[in-house]
Scaffold this motif. Sequence first.
Motif, mmCIF file in Angstrom:
data_model
loop_
_atom_site.group_PDB
_atom_site.id
_atom_site.type_symbol
_atom_site.label_atom_id
_atom_site.label_comp_id
_atom_site.label_asym_id
_atom_site.label_seq_id
_atom_site.Cartn_x
_atom_site.Cartn_y
_atom_site.Cartn_z
ATOM 1 N N GLU A 1 44.151 43.641 74.263
ATOM 2 C CA GLU A 1 43.858 43.909 72.853
ATOM 3 C C GLU A 1 45.207 44.123 72.164
ATOM 4 O O GLU A 1 46.103 44.748 72.727
ATOM 5 C CB GLU A 1 43.013 45.180 72.756
ATOM 6 N N TYR A 2 45.352 43.590 70.968
ATOM 7 C CA TYR A 2 46.635 43.638 70.273
ATOM 8 C C TYR A 2 46.558 44.497 69.015
ATOM 9 O O TYR A 2 45.505 44.630 68.409
ATOM 10 C CB TYR A 2 47.087 42.225 69.893
ATOM 11 N N HIS A 3 47.698 45.024 68.632
ATOM 12 C CA HIS A 3 47.811 45.825 67.412
ATOM 13 C C HIS A 3 48.502 44.956 66.359
ATOM 14 O O HIS A 3 49.513 44.324 66.650
ATOM 15 C CB HIS A 3 48.644 47.078 67.732
ATOM 16 N N VAL A 4 47.954 44.908 65.143
ATOM 17 C CA VAL A 4 48.605 44.161 64.058
ATOM 18 C C VAL A 4 49.686 45.070 63.455
ATOM 19 O O VAL A 4 49.374 46.031 62.764
ATOM 20 C CB VAL A 4 47.606 43.740 62.958
ATOM 21 N N TYR A 5 50.947 44.755 63.757
ATOM 22 C CA TYR A 5 52.043 45.569 63.234
ATOM 23 C C TYR A 5 52.277 45.312 61.754
ATOM 24 O O TYR A 5 52.529 46.214 60.974
ATOM 25 C CB TYR A 5 53.331 45.283 64.000
ATOM 26 N N MET A 6 52.231 44.037 61.377
ATOM 27 C CA MET A 6 52.446 43.725 59.959
ATOM 28 C C MET A 6 51.981 42.311 59.690
ATOM 29 O O MET A 6 51.722 41.523 60.596
ATOM 30 C CB MET A 6 53.920 43.868 59.573
ATOM 31 N N ILE A 7 51.820 42.017 58.387
ATOM 32 C CA ILE A 7 51.536 40.662 57.936
ATOM 33 C C ILE A 7 52.795 40.235 57.188
ATOM 34 O O ILE A 7 53.245 40.945 56.288
ATOM 35 C CB ILE A 7 50.331 40.635 56.965
ATOM 36 N N GLY A 8 53.366 39.107 57.566
ATOM 37 C CA GLY A 8 54.603 38.689 56.898
ATOM 38 C C GLY A 8 54.898 37.238 57.179
ATOM 39 O O GLY A 8 54.043 36.535 57.725
ATOM 40 N N PHE A 9 56.079 36.792 56.812
ATOM 41 C CA PHE A 9 56.566 35.427 57.020
ATOM 42 C C PHE A 9 55.839 34.433 56.114
ATOM 43 O O PHE A 9 56.469 33.680 55.398
ATOM 44 C CB PHE A 9 56.450 35.027 58.497
ATOM 45 N N MET A 10 54.512 34.427 56.109
ATOM 46 C CA MET A 10 53.755 33.606 55.156
ATOM 47 C C MET A 10 52.419 34.306 54.938
ATOM 48 O O MET A 10 52.037 35.168 55.725
ATOM 49 C CB MET A 10 53.564 32.185 55.683
ATOM 50 N N PRO A 11 51.682 33.972 53.854
ATOM 51 C CA PRO A 11 50.435 34.687 53.581
ATOM 52 C C PRO A 11 49.502 34.715 54.792
ATOM 53 O O PRO A 11 49.151 33.668 55.338
ATOM 54 C CB PRO A 11 49.822 33.889 52.420
ATOM 55 N N GLY B 1 51.931 43.825 71.966
ATOM 56 C CA GLY B 1 51.139 44.232 73.116
ATOM 57 C C GLY B 1 50.953 43.105 74.103
ATOM 58 O O GLY B 1 50.087 43.174 74.975
ATOM 59 N N LEU B 2 51.788 42.079 74.003
ATOM 60 C CA LEU B 2 51.669 40.921 74.902
ATOM 61 C C LEU B 2 52.012 41.321 76.344
ATOM 62 O O LEU B 2 52.895 42.147 76.577
ATOM 63 C CB LEU B 2 52.630 39.820 74.430
ATOM 64 N N ASP B 3 51.301 40.729 77.293
ATOM 65 C CA ASP B 3 51.596 40.912 78.713
ATOM 66 C C ASP B 3 53.002 40.355 78.987
ATOM 67 O O ASP B 3 53.258 39.179 78.736
ATOM 68 C CB ASP B 3 50.548 40.110 79.524
ATOM 69 N N PRO B 4 53.939 41.214 79.476
ATOM 70 C CA PRO B 4 55.318 40.735 79.668
ATOM 71 C C PRO B 4 55.391 39.512 80.585
ATOM 72 O O PRO B 4 56.345 38.735 80.498
ATOM 73 C CB PRO B 4 56.031 41.928 80.308
ATOM 74 N N ALA B 5 54.387 39.325 81.449
ATOM 75 C CA ALA B 5 54.428 38.186 82.371
ATOM 76 C C ALA B 5 54.461 36.851 81.619
ATOM 77 O O ALA B 5 55.022 35.883 82.122
ATOM 78 C CB ALA B 5 53.203 38.219 83.296
ATOM 79 N N ILE B 6 53.861 36.795 80.426
ATOM 80 C CA ILE B 6 53.869 35.522 79.688
ATOM 81 C C ILE B 6 54.784 35.555 78.460
ATOM 82 O O ILE B 6 54.747 34.660 77.623
ATOM 83 C CB ILE B 6 52.432 35.067 79.291
ATOM 84 N N CYS C 1 58.015 34.975 76.304
ATOM 85 C CA CYS C 1 58.747 33.710 76.340
ATOM 86 C C CYS C 1 59.573 33.590 75.071
ATOM 87 O O CYS C 1 59.033 33.811 73.980
ATOM 88 C CB CYS C 1 57.674 32.627 76.404
ATOM 89 N N PRO C 2 60.896 33.279 75.174
ATOM 90 C CA PRO C 2 61.697 33.184 73.939
ATOM 91 C C PRO C 2 61.218 32.047 73.037
ATOM 92 O O PRO C 2 60.527 31.144 73.484
ATOM 93 C CB PRO C 2 63.111 32.917 74.442
ATOM 94 N N ARG C 3 61.627 32.118 71.755
ATOM 95 C CA ARG C 3 61.288 31.031 70.813
ATOM 96 C C ARG C 3 61.806 29.708 71.343
ATOM 97 O O ARG C 3 62.777 29.670 72.087
ATOM 98 C CB ARG C 3 61.972 31.291 69.458
ATOM 99 N N ALA D 1 56.237 34.511 70.924
ATOM 100 C CA ALA D 1 57.688 34.590 70.757
ATOM 101 C C ALA D 1 58.104 35.941 71.286
ATOM 102 O O ALA D 1 57.729 36.970 70.744
ATOM 103 C CB ALA D 1 58.079 34.445 69.297
ATOM 104 N N GLY D 2 58.858 35.938 72.381
ATOM 105 C CA GLY D 2 59.236 37.196 73.001
ATOM 106 C C GLY D 2 57.985 37.947 73.414
ATOM 107 O O GLY D 2 57.065 37.375 73.988
ATOM 108 N N LEU D 3 57.915 39.234 73.040
ATOM 109 C CA LEU D 3 56.751 40.048 73.403
ATOM 110 C C LEU D 3 55.706 40.070 72.294
ATOM 111 O O LEU D 3 54.831 40.915 72.271
ATOM 112 C CB LEU D 3 57.201 41.478 73.707
#
Lengths: 229, 305
Positions: free
Chosen positions: A126-136, A143-148, A150-152, A168-170
Motif C-alpha cells: 500500500e502506498y502513501h501519496v506524498y504529493m501531486i506535482g510535475f503535471m496535473p 513505499g516501494l519495495d526496495p527489491a524493485i 530502479c533508477p530513472r 523511479a528510485g524508491l
Amino acid sequence: MGAPAEILPHGDHAVDIVFEDRISIEINSRVLALAEAVSAHMPQGVIGCIPAYRTLTVEYDPMRISYGQICLFLRGMLGAESVPARGRLIRIPVVYGGEFGPDLEAVARAAGLSEREAAERHFMREYHVYMIGFMPGFPYLGGLDPAIACPRRSTPRLRVEAGSVGIAGLQTGIYPEASPGGWNIIGRTPLKLFDDEKLSLLSAGDRVSFVPIDREAYDRITQAEALKK
Amino acid sequence: MIEILNKGLLTLPVTVSRHLLERFGVPTGGPADPFLCILANRLVENPDGACALEASLMLPGLVFHRACFAAIAGFSAEVFLKRGQDAIPFPLNRTVLIEAGDELLPAPIKAGMRAYIAVSGGIERKGFRAGKLTEGTVLAIGESSPRRILHIPELPFPAPKEKAEIRVIPGVQESAFSREGKETFYASEYSYTPESSRMGIRLKGEAVSFRPGCDGNIISEGMLAGDIQITPSGQPILMLSDCPTTGGYTKIAHAITADIPLAAQLRPGARIRFRQVSVADAHIALRRLIIKLDPCVREAPRQGD
C-alpha cells in the motif's frame, strides 16, 4: 513532534515552511496537516499553497500582507497542528507488462525476479501519496519495495502514454497525460487520474493500492470511464 | 466572436494566474508578462483579470465578427486592420473601435517577446487550460459597453534591450552552492537560449558549482514563477508562468515579482545578469511598479476627422 520547522522566504511572494530533509510519512503528514490549517484560515493576502514531501510553499500578495505578518501567521499555525485524518484508500487497476509495461522485464531482470514476481512486489504494497506535482494529477507515491527500486532511464522516452505506471528510485507514480518521461514503465491503468471538471483522482495524504487486471478488464473499465463523461 | 485566421507563432488565451489548484499539480499559468496584460485590459475598460490573447514574437491574424473595442499592448509592432478594401493602421497601446468584419492582419512583434490583445467584454476561455489557438478557432467575447478611447502615451516599463539585469532574492537552497558557485552566478552574464518557453528560460553561461556533497538534486518541492533552478550541469533555468508546481533541482535565487515581466519580454540571445536584493527592497520595487500602472492609461485626445 519531530524537529522544529524552519520558515524561509521563497522569493518576494511566498515563504517555505521546511521540515527535516528526508522522505517520511510522518514528516509529510505534518506538511499536509499544516496545509489543511492554512487553507482553512486563509487570511487576507494569502493566495495559495503547495504541499510537497517535506515543505509547504505558501504564496502571498505582498501588497495585501507583509512578509512579517505572513511569518507570524505561519508560526501560529505551526503551534496548532492537528493530527491528520487517515487518508482515503483508493484502488487502482493496472495491466502489468507487455506493451503497457515495456520496462517491466528490465526491472524484473535487474531485481533477479520473474516479471510476475516483480509485478507482485509492486501490487502487494500500500502506498502513501506524498504529493501531486510535475503535471496535473501526477501522484508521487512512496513505499516501494526496495527489491524493485530502479533508477530513472538514462534516456527519457519522448512519449509515455496516459495511465502509465512508472518506477523511479524508491518512488512509483502514474502519468495522468501522455508526456515525455524518464520513469521505468511497468504497467498502465485505465482510470483517468485527472479530469478538468472533477480534478485530481488522488490527493496528497491518500493511500493507494494497485490491483492487477487483464487486458479485457482494462478495455471494459476504459469504456465505463468514457461513459462517465 | 473572433475567429483566428493565422495563429502566428504561439497565441494563447490568458487570464489571471490560479492558485487554488496548485495542490493538484495544475500550474498557475496566466500571462507571462502580467503587467502588460493588465494594461491591455484597462485600455478596453475590462477588469484586470479578464481573458486576453498573449502573442509571442508575432501577432496573429484574426477577424472580428462583431463590433467591439480592442487594444494591443506591446512595445513595438506595425499593425494594420483590414476594413473592406482598406488597410487602417492599428496603433499599439490605444483603444481601437472595431466594426464587424474587421480583420487584424498578422504582424511581427519588433521589440519585446510578447504583446497582449484585449477585447471589450473579455475573451471566452473554456476551462482552465490555455489551449493553443489554431486557424479556425472561434472565441466568444463577453458583453460590455466601454465608452472611452484610452491610450498609454508612454509605457511604464521600457522595451527590453539586449542586456538585462534581473533582481533576485537569495534562493531557498543557497547553501547547496559553493562560495565560488555563488560568485560565478552573480558575477557572470548568462545568455537566453532558444530552448526556452513559457515554462522557463534556459540560460547558458559559466557553470555554477555546488558545495561538496550536493549535486543539484533535492527532494521535490513547490516551485513558482521567478524561481531560478540550477540543474546538475550547473546551468540556470528561470521559471515562468507555466512552470510545473513542483521541481527537484536546487534553487539558487528567485527573481523578484517586479522583474518577472522583464524576463518574460527578453528574447533568445539576450544577456542576463543577476543582482541580489532584500525581500523588503523587492516589495518596494513592486509597489513602485503598481503605482505607475494607474496614471499611465489616459483618455486619448480625439484624432482629427
